[in-house]
Design a protein around this motif. Structure first.
Motif, PDB file in Angstrom:
ATOM      1  N   ASN A 128       0.883  -1.236  -0.017  1.00  0.00           N
ATOM      2  CA  ASN A 128      -0.240   0.071   0.247  1.00  0.00           C
ATOM      3  C   ASN A 128       1.191   1.400  -0.008  1.00  0.00           C
ATOM      4  OD1 ASN A 128      -2.503  -1.346  -0.076  1.00  0.00           O
ATOM      5  ND2 ASN A 128      -2.554  -1.452   2.177  1.00  0.00           N
ATOM      6  N   PHE A 129       1.719   1.401  -0.332  1.00  0.00           N
ATOM      7  CA  PHE A 129       2.877   2.454  -1.031  1.00  0.00           C
ATOM      8  C   PHE A 129       1.575   3.754  -1.391  1.00  0.00           C
ATOM      9  CE2 PHE A 129       4.869   5.282  -3.544  1.00  0.00           C
ATOM     10  CZ  PHE A 129       6.050   5.880  -2.890  1.00  0.00           C
ATOM     11  N   GLN A 130       1.871   4.655  -0.054  1.00  0.00           N
ATOM     12  CA  GLN A 130       1.214   6.041  -1.001  1.00  0.00           C
ATOM     13  C   GLN A 130       1.874   7.240  -0.386  1.00  0.00           C
ATOM     14  OE1 GLN A 130      -2.069   6.461  -1.015  1.00  0.00           O
ATOM     15  NE2 GLN A 130      -1.999   4.060  -1.435  1.00  0.00           N
ATOM     16  N   PRO A 131       1.954   7.972  -2.075  1.00  0.00           N
ATOM     17  CA  PRO A 131       3.042   8.994  -1.708  1.00  0.00           C
ATOM     18  C   PRO A 131       2.927  10.378  -0.665  1.00  0.00           C
ATOM     19  CG  PRO A 131       1.551   8.956  -3.348  1.00  0.00           C
ATOM     20  CD  PRO A 131       0.927   8.125  -3.302  1.00  0.00           C
ATOM     21  N   SER A 132       2.098   9.691   0.186  1.00  0.00           N
ATOM     22  CA  SER A 132       1.683  10.693   1.497  1.00  0.00           C
ATOM     23  C   SER A 132       3.211  11.601   2.065  1.00  0.00           C
ATOM     24  CB  SER A 132       1.246  10.745   2.306  1.00  0.00           C
ATOM     25  OG  SER A 132       1.885   9.534   3.237  1.00  0.00           O
ATOM     26  N   GLU A 133       4.064  12.615   2.456  1.00  0.00           N
ATOM     27  CA  GLU A 133       4.569  13.139   3.429  1.00  0.00           C
ATOM     28  C   GLU A 133       5.782  12.468   4.103  1.00  0.00           C
ATOM     29  OE1 GLU A 133       7.864  14.655   2.265  1.00  0.00           O
ATOM     30  OE2 GLU A 133       7.079  14.612   0.757  1.00  0.00           O
ATOM     31  N   ASP A 134       4.925  11.824   5.311  1.00  0.00           N
ATOM     32  CA  ASP A 134       5.111  11.043   6.119  1.00  0.00           C
ATOM     33  C   ASP A 134       5.341   9.726   5.383  1.00  0.00           C
ATOM     34  OD1 ASP A 134       4.770  12.702   8.315  1.00  0.00           O
ATOM     35  OD2 ASP A 134       2.875  11.834   8.318  1.00  0.00           O
ATOM     36  N   LEU A 135       4.665   8.248   4.119  1.00  0.00           N
ATOM     37  CA  LEU A 135       5.470   7.415   4.363  1.00  0.00           C
ATOM     38  C   LEU A 135       6.694   7.582   3.183  1.00  0.00           C
ATOM     39  CD1 LEU A 135       1.932   5.639   3.287  1.00  0.00           C
ATOM     40  CD2 LEU A 135       3.842   5.202   5.078  1.00  0.00           C
TER      41      LEU A 135
END
Length: 174
Positions: A128-135
């Motif tokens: 579940n790769f999400q390009p949010s800054e935290d992840l």
């Protein structure tokens, strides 16, 4: 007599193997902000272990799927002692990532077996790769660790191959 490497021999053997080794790091440009963390950490760790910076070469390809063919080209050239592939394969909610990750890892293994040149994979498929800054921050840090692990595996493998080559070159006495 069985011959094994002791930790002190292993360290010196690793340094000796890396001193003359020529290593290619093939990295995908897809999500390069994450992938290049592995590439750069790998190169830095190889240098720390004894590889000369001028003997570590980076090659860029568009995505993970292109890595095995480039690894094959480099390995077949006879100019490289090891090849390391770095990529992130995104799980975007469809099964495409499973086919790509399988093709990449199988392709890298085939290159290694067909050429006799050690090939290493830092081609990862985060769940579940999400390009949010935290992840992205988490994955950047994780890829640094994985790049260092690939460098360690590369160094140890080159030393092991050098030891086996020496063993195979010895005369057998009864």
């Amino acid at each position: 007599m069985n011959q094994t490497l002791t930790p002190s021999q292993s360290h010196s053997a690793t340094q000796a193997a890396l001193a003359t080794a020529r290593i290619a790091i093939v990295s995908a440009n897809w999500h390069s902000d994450v992938v290049h963390q592995a590439r750069d950490a790998c190169a830095q760790r190889l240098q720390h272990l004894g590889a000369a910076p001028a003997r570590i070469h980076s090659v860029e390809v568009p995505g993970a799927f292109e890595i095995p063919l480039m690894a094959q080209k480099l390995a077949q050239s006879g100019q490289f002692d090891a090849v390391i592939g770095c990529a992130v394969i995104v799980n975007g909610g469809i099964y495409h990532h499973e086919f790509v990750s399988t093709a990449v890892v199988d392709g890298l293994m085939r290159v290694q077996l067909d050429t006799g040149v050690p090939v290493f994979s830092v081609a990862l498929t985060p769940y579940n790769f999400q390009p949010s800054e935290d992840l992205l921050g988490f994955f950047r840090t994780h890829f640094v660790k994985k790049g260092e692990e690939a460098a360690n595996a590369c160094a140890e493998t080159l030393a092991a191959h050098a030891a086996v080559d020496a063993l195979l070159g010895e005369a057998v006495t009864a």
